[in-house]
Design a protein around this motif. Structure first.
Motif, PDB file in Angstrom:
ATOM      1  N   UNK A  78       4.333  29.520   9.033  1.00  0.00           N
ATOM      2  CA  UNK A  78       4.767  30.918   9.127  1.00  0.00           C
ATOM      3  C   UNK A  78       5.241  31.439   7.779  1.00  0.00           C
ATOM      4  N   UNK A  79       5.945  30.610   7.031  1.00  0.00           N
ATOM      5  CA  UNK A  79       6.444  31.030   5.723  1.00  0.00           C
ATOM      6  C   UNK A  79       5.291  31.255   4.749  1.00  0.00           C
ATOM      7  N   UNK A  80       4.281  30.371   4.772  1.00  0.00           N
ATOM      8  CA  UNK A  80       3.106  30.539   3.910  1.00  0.00           C
ATOM      9  C   UNK A  80       2.414  31.867   4.195  1.00  0.00           C
ATOM     10  N   UNK A  81       2.276  32.199   5.464  1.00  0.00           N
ATOM     11  CA  UNK A  81       1.624  33.442   5.865  1.00  0.00           C
ATOM     12  C   UNK A  81       2.452  34.636   5.402  1.00  0.00           C
ATOM     13  N   UNK A  82       3.745  34.587   5.612  1.00  0.00           N
ATOM     14  CA  UNK A  82       4.624  35.681   5.186  1.00  0.00           C
ATOM     15  C   UNK A  82       4.624  35.839   3.672  1.00  0.00           C
ATOM     16  N   UNK A  91      -7.411  31.615   1.706  1.00  0.00           N
ATOM     17  CA  UNK A  91      -8.420  31.768   0.652  1.00  0.00           C
ATOM     18  C   UNK A  91      -9.388  32.906   0.989  1.00  0.00           C
ATOM     19  N   UNK A  92      -9.837  32.981   2.247  1.00  0.00           N
ATOM     20  CA  UNK A  92     -10.785  34.016   2.650  1.00  0.00           C
ATOM     21  C   UNK A  92     -10.202  35.428   2.495  1.00  0.00           C
ATOM     22  N   UNK A  93      -8.985  35.635   2.985  1.00  0.00           N
ATOM     23  CA  UNK A  93      -8.421  36.986   2.890  1.00  0.00           C
ATOM     24  C   UNK A  93      -8.104  37.361   1.445  1.00  0.00           C
ATOM     25  N   UNK A  94      -7.667  36.396   0.645  1.00  0.00           N
ATOM     26  CA  UNK A  94      -7.350  36.702  -0.746  1.00  0.00           C
ATOM     27  C   UNK A  94      -8.603  36.970  -1.576  1.00  0.00           C
ATOM     28  N   UNK A 133      -5.273  26.773   7.763  1.00  0.00           N
ATOM     29  CA  UNK A 133      -4.504  27.770   7.022  1.00  0.00           C
ATOM     30  C   UNK A 133      -5.007  27.968   5.598  1.00  0.00           C
ATOM     31  N   UNK A 134      -5.269  26.895   4.874  1.00  0.00           N
ATOM     32  CA  UNK A 134      -5.688  27.011   3.479  1.00  0.00           C
ATOM     33  C   UNK A 134      -6.979  27.824   3.371  1.00  0.00           C
TER      34      UNK A 134
END
Length: 116
Positions: A87-91, A38-41, A33-34
């Motif tokens: 899920x919360x991190x993604x949202x 990072x990649x999308x941001x 996840x991390x």
């Protein structure tokens, strides 16, 4: 797509677009996840720093981009044991999540699910 910025190669798996905006899509076969966030941001920052380039790129295909609409999405394996924190991190990062079950093939491929 790969862009060189400040001497560093920034890569994104799929850059999608339509008349509503640009879509940064990352494909993963694991659940790191991390790294994914990072990649999308980072690629979102590249787009924001080079808006004229991306606007010109989309105009080649007849799309006019408003220089604002950027969606982020991931496609990765579903979790064996759901964790609300993931899920919360993604949202919280406004990332659209799509998953697939690695153990379930459908018509020669995976059934893709959008997680809300």
């Amino acid at each position: 797509m790969a862009i060189k910025q400040r001497g560093k190669k920034i890569v994104n798996d799929i850059l999608g677009f339509n008349h509503e905006g640009i879509y940064i899509i990352e494909l993963k076969s694991d659940r790191k996840l991390t790294k994914l966030i990072e990649q999308v941001e980072i690629f979102e920052c590249v787009i924001n720093e080079q808006k004229s380039f991306f606007s010109d790129l989309l105009s080649i295909y007849g799309c006019q981009w408003d220089n604002k609409s950027i969606q982020k999405a991931i496609l990765w394996p579903s979790q064996k044991k759901p964790r609300n924190s993931t899920s919360q991190d993604i949202q919280d990062k406004h990332i659209i999540e799509f998953t697939y079950d690695e153990d379930e093939m459908v018509s020669g491929g995976y059934k893709i699910l959008r997680n809300l």
